[in-house]
Write an enzyme that holds these catalytic residues in place. Sequence first.
Site, mmCIF file in Angstrom:
data_model
loop_
_atom_site.group_PDB
_atom_site.id
_atom_site.type_symbol
_atom_site.label_atom_id
_atom_site.label_comp_id
_atom_site.label_asym_id
_atom_site.label_seq_id
_atom_site.Cartn_x
_atom_site.Cartn_y
_atom_site.Cartn_z
ATOM 1 C CE LYS A 22 44.902 25.219 44.966
ATOM 2 N NZ LYS A 22 44.541 26.626 45.241
ATOM 3 C CG ASN A 23 41.963 27.794 48.348
ATOM 4 O OD1 ASN A 23 43.001 27.586 47.715
ATOM 5 N ND2 ASN A 23 40.816 28.074 47.760
ATOM 6 C CB CYS A 116 45.081 30.559 38.095
ATOM 7 S SG CYS A 116 44.806 28.843 38.537
ATOM 8 N NE ARG A 121 46.122 35.572 41.743
ATOM 9 C CZ ARG A 121 45.752 34.313 41.965
ATOM 10 N NH1 ARG A 121 46.202 33.347 41.210
ATOM 11 N NH2 ARG A 121 44.939 34.024 42.931
ATOM 12 C CG ASP A 124 48.687 46.752 46.931
ATOM 13 O OD1 ASP A 124 48.407 45.791 46.191
ATOM 14 O OD2 ASP A 124 47.820 47.508 47.412
ATOM 15 C CG ASP A 297 38.830 29.663 44.048
ATOM 16 O OD1 ASP A 297 39.220 30.477 43.195
ATOM 17 O OD2 ASP A 297 39.483 29.406 45.079
ATOM 18 C CB VAL A 318 37.233 38.021 43.549
ATOM 19 C CG1 VAL A 318 38.570 37.780 44.244
ATOM 20 C CG2 VAL A 318 36.103 37.998 44.571
ATOM 21 N NE ARG A 387 48.306 24.945 40.632
ATOM 22 C CZ ARG A 387 47.741 26.156 40.494
ATOM 23 N NH1 ARG A 387 47.434 26.614 39.319
ATOM 24 N NH2 ARG A 387 47.505 26.892 41.555
HETATM 25 C C1 UD1 Z 1 41.525 35.032 45.915
HETATM 26 C C2 UD1 Z 1 40.126 34.808 46.444
HETATM 27 C C3 UD1 Z 1 40.077 33.433 47.057
HETATM 28 C C4 UD1 Z 1 40.483 32.412 45.991
HETATM 29 C C5 UD1 Z 1 41.821 32.756 45.327
HETATM 30 C C6 UD1 Z 1 42.127 31.878 44.114
HETATM 31 C C7 UD1 Z 1 38.587 36.336 47.614
HETATM 32 C C8 UD1 Z 1 38.470 37.497 48.531
HETATM 33 N N1 UD1 Z 1 39.836 35.871 47.399
HETATM 34 O O1 UD1 Z 1 42.442 34.872 47.002
HETATM 35 O O2 UD1 Z 1 38.778 33.133 47.542
HETATM 36 O O3 UD1 Z 1 40.574 31.136 46.565
HETATM 37 O O4 UD1 Z 1 41.799 34.101 44.876
HETATM 38 O O5 UD1 Z 1 41.194 32.086 43.125
HETATM 39 O O6 UD1 Z 1 37.604 35.838 47.116
HETATM 40 N N2 UD1 Z 1 44.517 42.627 46.030
HETATM 41 C C9 UD1 Z 1 45.164 43.826 45.990
HETATM 42 N N3 UD1 Z 1 46.351 43.936 46.671
HETATM 43 C C10 UD1 Z 1 46.890 42.911 47.381
HETATM 44 C C11 UD1 Z 1 46.205 41.688 47.413
HETATM 45 C C12 UD1 Z 1 45.020 41.570 46.731
HETATM 46 O O7 UD1 Z 1 44.701 44.772 45.365
HETATM 47 O O8 UD1 Z 1 47.959 43.078 47.979
HETATM 48 C C13 UD1 Z 1 43.236 42.455 45.289
HETATM 49 C C14 UD1 Z 1 43.374 41.445 44.164
HETATM 50 O O9 UD1 Z 1 43.820 42.043 42.972
HETATM 51 C C15 UD1 Z 1 41.956 40.905 44.060
HETATM 52 C C16 UD1 Z 1 41.410 41.016 45.478
HETATM 53 O O10 UD1 Z 1 42.263 41.921 46.156
HETATM 54 O O11 UD1 Z 1 41.177 41.706 43.214
HETATM 55 C C17 UD1 Z 1 41.369 39.700 46.237
HETATM 56 O O12 UD1 Z 1 42.677 39.124 46.220
HETATM 57 P P1 UD1 Z 1 43.159 38.106 47.335
HETATM 58 O O13 UD1 Z 1 41.998 37.683 48.155
HETATM 59 O O14 UD1 Z 1 44.339 38.646 48.011
HETATM 60 O O15 UD1 Z 1 43.646 36.918 46.425
HETATM 61 P P2 UD1 Z 1 43.923 35.476 46.894
HETATM 62 O O16 UD1 Z 1 44.463 35.431 48.257
HETATM 63 O O17 UD1 Z 1 44.684 34.823 45.808
#
Ligand code: UD1
Length: 407
Positions: A22-23, A116, A121, A124, A297, A318, A387
């Site tokens: 999926k990812n 989720c 989330r 920035d 995950d 995370v 999903r």
């Molecule tokens: C994250 C997980 C991914 C998982 C998905 C759904 C990691 C590194 N990422 O991906 O494996 O499949 O959730 O559960 O394990 N952050 C910021 N600013 C930003 C973007 C992110 O501070 O602009 C922080 C987030 O708050 C979080 C961390 O970085 O604490 C990781 O976020 P990110 O990897 O971007 O989230 P996803 O891509 O959704």
Amino acid sequence: MKKIIVNGGLSLRGKVVPQGSKNAALPILFATLLTDGVSVLRRVPEIGDVEVAIRILKSFGASVIRDGECLIVDTRSLKYTKPDSALTSKIRASSYLIGASLGRFGLVEIAPIGGCDFDKRPIDMHLAAAAALGVERFGDTLTAKKLVGGEITFDKVSVGATINALLMASVAEGKTVIKGGAREPHVLSLAEFLISAGADIAYDGDKVFVTGRPLRGGNYTVIPDMIEAGTYLSLAPLTDGEITVEGNVAVYLDAFLNLFKAGGASVTADSAQTTFRGNLTAEINVKTEPYPGYPTDLQPQLCPLMARFFGGSIEETVWRGRFGYLEALSRFGVGYTRYESFAKIHPSELKGASVHSPDLRGGAACLMAALAAKGKSEIYMPEVIMRGYERLEEKLSSLGADVKIVD
Ligand code: UD1
């Protein structure tokens, strides 16, 4: 309202063919927007999030057709459209529109991003990557007359921001260097798809060098889904069963396999298949981390196992708030104590319960608890679990589970 009815307590045994990741599939689908051609994608999972992504692609004028095992995406004549918030708010992956739409049209209006709800989330880092390539921001609108290669440095690991950086850099004029980007298998999978579409991407240590080029259609088979694989494998010790996942999923699951070995499960893995059997014989303690650490995950799915055997603990680094599902799990008898981003799961007797799916992976954990508990359980809103899990009822039934999805 839909629900899954489970008569639990049965040993699950058999083989599972993993779906496509999926990812990986979701960023690849959005990446097709950058290409002027026809992409042929194999092993794209038939799951809820993919269906939404396809509807978003179609809103830009893409033609998307399933033909046997192929998904054929024609992005030759696209037109910018304001993203439909009714769709973007359903999936987190809609955030990849930032890179994909800026790369194709030089424009994107940021619409509400879904997924989720287990923490704030932020985006920035996505916006900083866009700014580094010459994007300007006016409120929720991002524009660039043309993307120009530059240096993007991330000081924390973000899968989403790295994906957007790769998308933009692949078509930006000149060279981009991305430092500190995520190395999750699904991020590398996106890079492989982009390369198949003509992108110039090279990894060197912790840096990624990208030289922008016009992209044509790509041809790519999505990697297997390590999270789906890990979920099914966990069911073997949980239900006194034996489960094999076919294909090379072990290559992505080192941290997960090591955790189960440390917990006493019998694990055999090679490039052809991975098999779990035998109960846990020790408590398991885990800290989630970016790849190659233990994946966030696959953390909720550990709780039913910890409860059924010797307990354990989870430190979530995370998504510090990713424990909302514990309340639903407690209805199945799972005892826990939570301290902010840390949870202790106590050895507990599992029992049948009726709950709503709390979130995608938390819902999977509830389903696992229902499969292990003797007696009847009902999980409402299985769409939340579907999903991310393809042909859920069929795959579980083939392992001997008594499950039925009804309306
Ligand atoms: C994250 C997980 C991914 C998982 C998905 C759904 C990691 C590194 N990422 O991906 O494996 O499949 O959730 O559960 O394990 N952050 C910021 N600013 C930003 C973007 C992110 O501070 O602009 C922080 C987030 O708050 C979080 C961390 O970085 O604490 C990781 O976020 P990110 O990897 O971007 O989230 P996803 O891509 O959704």
